[in-house]
Design a protein around this motif. Structure first.
Motif: not given
Length: 322
Positions: A279-298
């Motif tokens: 459960x911790x893994x799933x929540x951390x993964x979702x949080x990290x992955x969700x931050x891509x929407x606020x980010x620019x790939x360089x």
């Protein structure tokens, strides 16, 4: 739960962690240093796994023992705090770094291996190979927790060779994951430069060593820019780098393969609390992955944003000696 039931559930959990085609018995023979017949007696339920064996299985395979015995009914999760003992900080810090190196080495050959980090500081997977930058992190931690005399200076802190070597191993092995994703807070260099300036103002770091730290920061930045341009490490493994348009309150990471899960949250400046809990893994993964929407790939993309970001970091580093 009876001993037989516990064994049965443990075996089911282990089978669920192994990729298809991998033999559980052979895995346990190598992991537990038991003979073939001893392993099969345990798998048949004739002999229970000992607590020490179950603990080794939990550590190596990420099997949650608390779930097996039903101790997680309140949605609790077990974390390893990885606390550094104040009496021997360098020794315990070495053991933490060494443990990560062993984890990296065990899973680096897995084609499904992934390392993802959303970081508000320069990741350890880069700066630990730089002697003075890694020493500064340790110095700051010791000073903050009042484990060194205020009169002691940065250059007086001695980093033993075996720790420096293991830190370089840490960086090298961290670049062997099949895929790596970094999401960086845009101020990761600002925070570090401000820290160095503080200790320079309090005369705990001489100007000579400020210049040396600046030189390593420039070397690190050049390395990061080269990686971003290429989109791969020197190992040939893929890496994606994003720059976030929002700031993070902490650093979150996860490591995953088809059979292994580990989540990490940075704590106390130089170490992280870790958990194998699903459960911790799933929540951390979702949080990290969700931050891509606020980010620019360089990396291998976003050339204008990449050039702008690295030019800004050079300006920040060049102001270090002002």
């Amino acid at each position: 739960m009876t001993t037989f039931d516990y064994n049965e559930e443990l075996i089911k959990a282990m089978k669920g962690k192994l990729p298809g085609g991998v033999n559980l018995a052979n895995t346990l023979i190598d992991m537990l240093y038991l003979g073939k017949e001893a392993v099969y007696r345990r798998l048949r339920g004739e002999v229970p796994f000992t607590l020490a064996e179950a603990a080794t299985i939990s550590q190596k395979m990420g099997v949650s023992l608390d779930k097996l015995v039903g101790s997680n009914k309140g949605m609790n999760a077990i974390f390893d705090l990885n606390i550094i003992h104040y009496s021997e900080p360098l020794e315990t810090y070495y053991s933490i770094v060494d443990n990560y190196v062993k984890i990296f080495q065990e899973i680096k050959g897995d084609p499904t291996s992934v390392l993802c980090t959303a970081s508000n500081i320069i990741p350890q997977t880069f700066y630990l190979k730089y002697e003075l930058l890694s020493k500064f992190r340790m110095f700051k931690w010791l000073y903050q927790f009042e484990k060194i005399d205020i009169e002691h200076h940065f250059e007086e802190l001695q980093m033993v060779d075996k720790l420096l070597d293991r830190q370089r191993d840490f960086v090298r092995e961290s670049q062997e994951f099949n895929r790596t994703v970094y999401i960086w807070d845009s101020k990761i260099f600002v925070y570090l430069v401000n820290d160095i300036k503080y200790f320079a103002r309090t005369n705990l770091i001489s100007q000579e060593y400020v210049q040396k730290l600046k030189k390593e920061l420039i070397q690190l930045l050049d390395e990061l820019e080269e990686i971003a341009v290429q989109g791969v490490f020197k190992t040939g493994k893929e890496v994606s780098i994003y720059i976030a348009n929002v700031n993070f309150e902490a650093t979150y990471s996860y490591i995953a393969t088809s059979a292994y899960r580990l989540s990490l949250i940075r704590l106390f400046a130089i170490n992280s609390i870790t958990s194998h809990d699903e459960n911790v893994f799933r929540n951390v993964k979702e949080w990290v992955d969700s931050l891509r929407k606020y980010s620019v790939l360089i990396s291998q993309s976003g050339e204008i944003q990449r050039i702008k970001f690295f030019n800004e970091q050079r300006e920040i580093i060049n102001r270090l000696c002002e």
